[in-house]
Design an enzyme around this catalytic site. Sequence first.
Site, mmCIF file in Angstrom:
data_model
loop_
_atom_site.group_PDB
_atom_site.id
_atom_site.type_symbol
_atom_site.label_atom_id
_atom_site.label_comp_id
_atom_site.label_asym_id
_atom_site.label_seq_id
_atom_site.Cartn_x
_atom_site.Cartn_y
_atom_site.Cartn_z
ATOM 1 N N ASP A 20 0.760 -1.041 0.043
ATOM 2 C CA ASP A 20 0.078 0.028 0.134
ATOM 3 C C ASP A 20 1.032 1.334 0.112
ATOM 4 O OD1 ASP A 20 -2.173 -1.948 0.445
ATOM 5 O OD2 ASP A 20 -1.987 -1.554 2.501
ATOM 6 N N GLU A 230 -11.388 0.273 -3.631
ATOM 7 C CA GLU A 230 -10.539 0.854 -2.490
ATOM 8 C C GLU A 230 -9.461 1.489 -3.052
ATOM 9 O OE1 GLU A 230 -9.333 -2.700 -0.198
ATOM 10 O OE2 GLU A 230 -8.147 -3.434 -1.744
HETATM 11 O O1 FUB Z 1 -3.325 -3.697 3.179
HETATM 12 C C1 FUB Z 1 -4.512 -3.836 3.684
HETATM 13 C C2 FUB Z 1 -5.437 -3.391 2.655
HETATM 14 O O2 FUB Z 1 -5.347 -4.066 1.411
HETATM 15 C C3 FUB Z 1 -5.516 -2.078 2.168
HETATM 16 O O3 FUB Z 1 -6.110 -1.141 3.111
HETATM 17 C C4 FUB Z 1 -6.260 -2.183 0.862
HETATM 18 O O4 FUB Z 1 -6.112 -1.094 -0.051
HETATM 19 C C5 FUB Z 1 -5.468 -3.511 0.433
HETATM 20 O O5 FUB Z 1 -4.386 -3.246 -0.150
#
Ligand code: FUB
Length: 332
Positions: A20, A230
Site C-alpha cells: 500500500d 478501495e
Molecule cells: O493492506 C490492507 C488493505 O489491503 C488495504 O487497506 C487495501 O487497500 C488493500 O491493499
Amino acid sequence: MDNKPVKQNEPLVKHIYTADPSAHVFEGKIYIYPSHDIDHGGPTNDTGDQYAMEDYHILSIDDLNSPAVDHGQALHMKDVPWVSKQMWAPDAAFKNNTYYLYFPARDKDGIFRIGVATSSRPEGPFKPEENYMEGSYSIDPAVFVDEDDRAYMYFGGLWGGQLAQWQTGEFLANVDEKDGPAADAPAMGARVVELSDDMLSFKGEVKEISIVDENGKPIVAGDEDRRYFEGPWMHKYNGYYYLSYSTGSTHKLVYAMSKNPEGPFEYKGTILTPVLGWTTHHSIIQYQDKWYLFYHDCSLSGGIDHLRSVKFTEIQYNEDGTIQMLDYDNLK
Ligand code: FUB
C-alpha cells in the site's frame, strides 16, 4: 537492509514485507509510507483478517541511484489509545511545517476509523492524536494538498473496508459487508472531505464521489472492471485532477479525471493490469521531470497474499492527458 540501488519493478526492500505505498517527494527525496505486512497464524477471508499489521515503517530513497532506507518503526498501535488492531494503508502530508501521518485501523469496537499523527520529520517518529478523526470511517486515506493550500482526504473501501455498513451515514453492524447497490445502480463511491487548516479534523461534510462513463452515466455496481473498490489516490497533471483506485475483485488499478477535486470524475482507463496477489494498491508522484507509479505485489513471498512488497515503475502520459496502460506481465 539491502545496500543496492533501487531498481524499477523490484522490491524496494527485502528485509520486511511492505504494501500500500503512498509516495511523496519531501525535502527533495522520495518518502514512501507503506503498510508493514506481517506473518501470523490467523485466518484469511474476504474481511481481510489476514492483513494484521501492527506498525508503520517509513522508507526513503535519496535519488533513483540510491538504496531504499528503512527508518525503523515510526508508529506502533500500542501507542495509539483508540486502536485495537489492523493498521492498514496509510498516507502522509506536509503543511504548517509539520508532517502528518494518516492511518486507518479498527477501534475498540472493531470499526475502521482514521487517525492522524504528527512529526517534525518526514520519517517520524509520529505522535498520534488521542482519538480518531471525528466523523471518520472506513479505510485507505489519501490526502492531497492542492496548489491553493486546501487539503482533501479521499478514503473508503468495500468488503473488509466496511463502506457498505456506512451507506446511511451511521455504522450498521447488521449489514453484510458485501451488501451494496443493485448491479445496475450507481456503484458506491469513494469519499472525499476537506480537512481543517490544522489538518487534524474534517472541515466540511463527507461527500460521496461520483464516477461516470464517457456519456456522463454513473459507473454501476455490477461493472466490477471499472467501479471503485478501495485504495484511492489523487494527483494533478496539467490542470486535471486524477482519481486513481483499485477495482478490488477484478484486481486492476484504474483512473478517472475531473476539473474539480471533488468530482464528478470521468472514467478513463486502466493504469496497471492485475499484479501477483489479490490486492493492488498504489500512488503516483512526479520526481524531477518524470512520473512514477508505486505499487505492490506478492512476488517476494512467492504469492502469499498478505506478504506484499512495494515496487515502482515509470508511467507515461499521452498528449491528451490519458495515462498509458502498463501490463504487469511486461514489468517483470
Ligand atoms: O493492506 C490492507 C488493505 O489491503 C488495504 O487497506 C487495501 O487497500 C488493500 O491493499
